[in-house]
Write a protein that holds these residues in place. Structure first.
Motif, PDB file in Angstrom:
ATOM      1  N   ASP A 107       0.850  -1.195   0.000  1.00  0.00           N
ATOM      2  CA  ASP A 107       0.000   0.000   0.000  1.00  0.00           C
ATOM      3  C   ASP A 107       0.893   1.256   0.000  1.00  0.00           C
TER       4      ASP A 107
ATOM      5  N   ASP B 291      -0.456   4.970   1.018  1.00  0.00           N
ATOM      6  CA  ASP B 291      -0.763   5.932   2.082  1.00  0.00           C
ATOM      7  C   ASP B 291      -0.625   5.287   3.464  1.00  0.00           C
ATOM      8  N   GLU B 292       0.169   5.902   4.307  1.00  0.00           N
ATOM      9  CA  GLU B 292       0.469   5.448   5.676  1.00  0.00           C
ATOM     10  C   GLU B 292       1.447   4.274   5.705  1.00  0.00           C
TER      11      GLU B 292
ATOM     12  N   ASP C 161      -0.386  -3.212   4.495  1.00  0.00           N
ATOM     13  CA  ASP C 161      -1.439  -2.198   4.394  1.00  0.00           C
ATOM     14  C   ASP C 161      -1.804  -1.738   5.802  1.00  0.00           C
ATOM     15  N   ASP C 162      -2.389  -0.540   5.898  1.00  0.00           N
ATOM     16  CA  ASP C 162      -2.765  -0.022   7.228  1.00  0.00           C
ATOM     17  C   ASP C 162      -4.227  -0.296   7.580  1.00  0.00           C
TER      18      ASP C 162
HETATM   19 MG   LIG Z   1      -3.115   3.054   3.304  1.00  0.00          MG
END
Ligand SMILES: [Mg+2]
Length: 221
Positions: free
Chosen positions: A23, A25-26, A161-162
């Motif tokens: 992923d 973002d983050e 992933d977050d």
């Molecule tokens: Mg993310």
């Protein structure tokens, strides 16, 4: 996606090497911190005492919560200029390069954003040395991972992933995958819904590197 990027993604699908799906973002780029700074520049604030965007964005002058349309509009504007706000997460670049070198793994970025922002994000990643191919989609992440493993369903898969729903989606597609939960913005972690069974939470990219190495070695990679 450019035809060239499409070809690189297709080549990954045909490859029988281990696959690391990552992923953005983050995970590779900070998101929450930069989005807060962006909102602040527009007189708004994101309060992070629960896990959601809508309902947690406030107009600072009045303390009034923004409605869903306003939050969606802020997000769209943020993605339209995210390359001026977002910075890499510490350790991401070195760790991904190490996994590629030590285990001969393929690495692909899978980001849940409207495909129209692909070129801007591609350029931002390239500028920081993240040269791996990227898929930007609003479809379920499990569908994308299914497509990437269709020629070699048995190849080892790591998914980082977050967000719990993304892990659920990918574990549904590839139950034997190693799922790693990584989230750069620490204060939000306690507010996340629970992770699906089997997903391992790691504090940072150093810890992720160790888990990925263990997993791939056990797979014989
Ligand atoms: Mg993310």
């Amino acid at each position: 996606m450019t035809p060239e990027e499409q070809d690189r993604v297709e080549a990954l699908a045909r490859s029988d090497r281990p696959l690391v799906v990552c992923d953005i973002d983050e995970v590779v780029l900070e998101f929450v911190g930069p989005f807060m700074a962006f909102l602040d520049s527009h007189g708004h604030e994101l309060r992070t005492d629960s896990f959601r965007l809508t309902g947690n964005v406030y107009f600072k002058e009045t303390g009034e919560a923004s409605d869903q349309a306003t939050v969606s509009d802020f997000l769209e504007r943020f993605f339209g200029e995210h390359d001026t706000w977002q910075k890499p997460v510490t350790g991401a670049l070195e760790t991904l390069a190490g996994i590629e070198d030590s285990h001969g793994a393929d690495i692909v970025f899978l980001t849940a954003m409207p495909p129209r922002h692909h070129a801007r994000r591609r350029a931002l990643l390239d500028s920081h040395g993240f040269s791996h191919p990227m898929i930007a989609t609003e479809d379920a992440k499990g569908d994308a991972v299914n497509a990437l493993t269709r020629h070699h369903p048995g190849k080892p898969v790591v998914f980082i992933d977050d967000l719990p729903p993304n892990h659920l989606s990918v574990l549904g597609a590839v139950p034997e995958a190693l799922g790693l939960h990584l989230m750069a913005y620490e204060p939000l972690r306690p507010h996340l819904p629970p992770m699906p069974d089997g997903v391992k939470s790691v504090a940072d990219w150093n810890a992720a590197a160790a888990e990925i190495a263990d997993f791939l070695e056990n797979c014989g990679a």
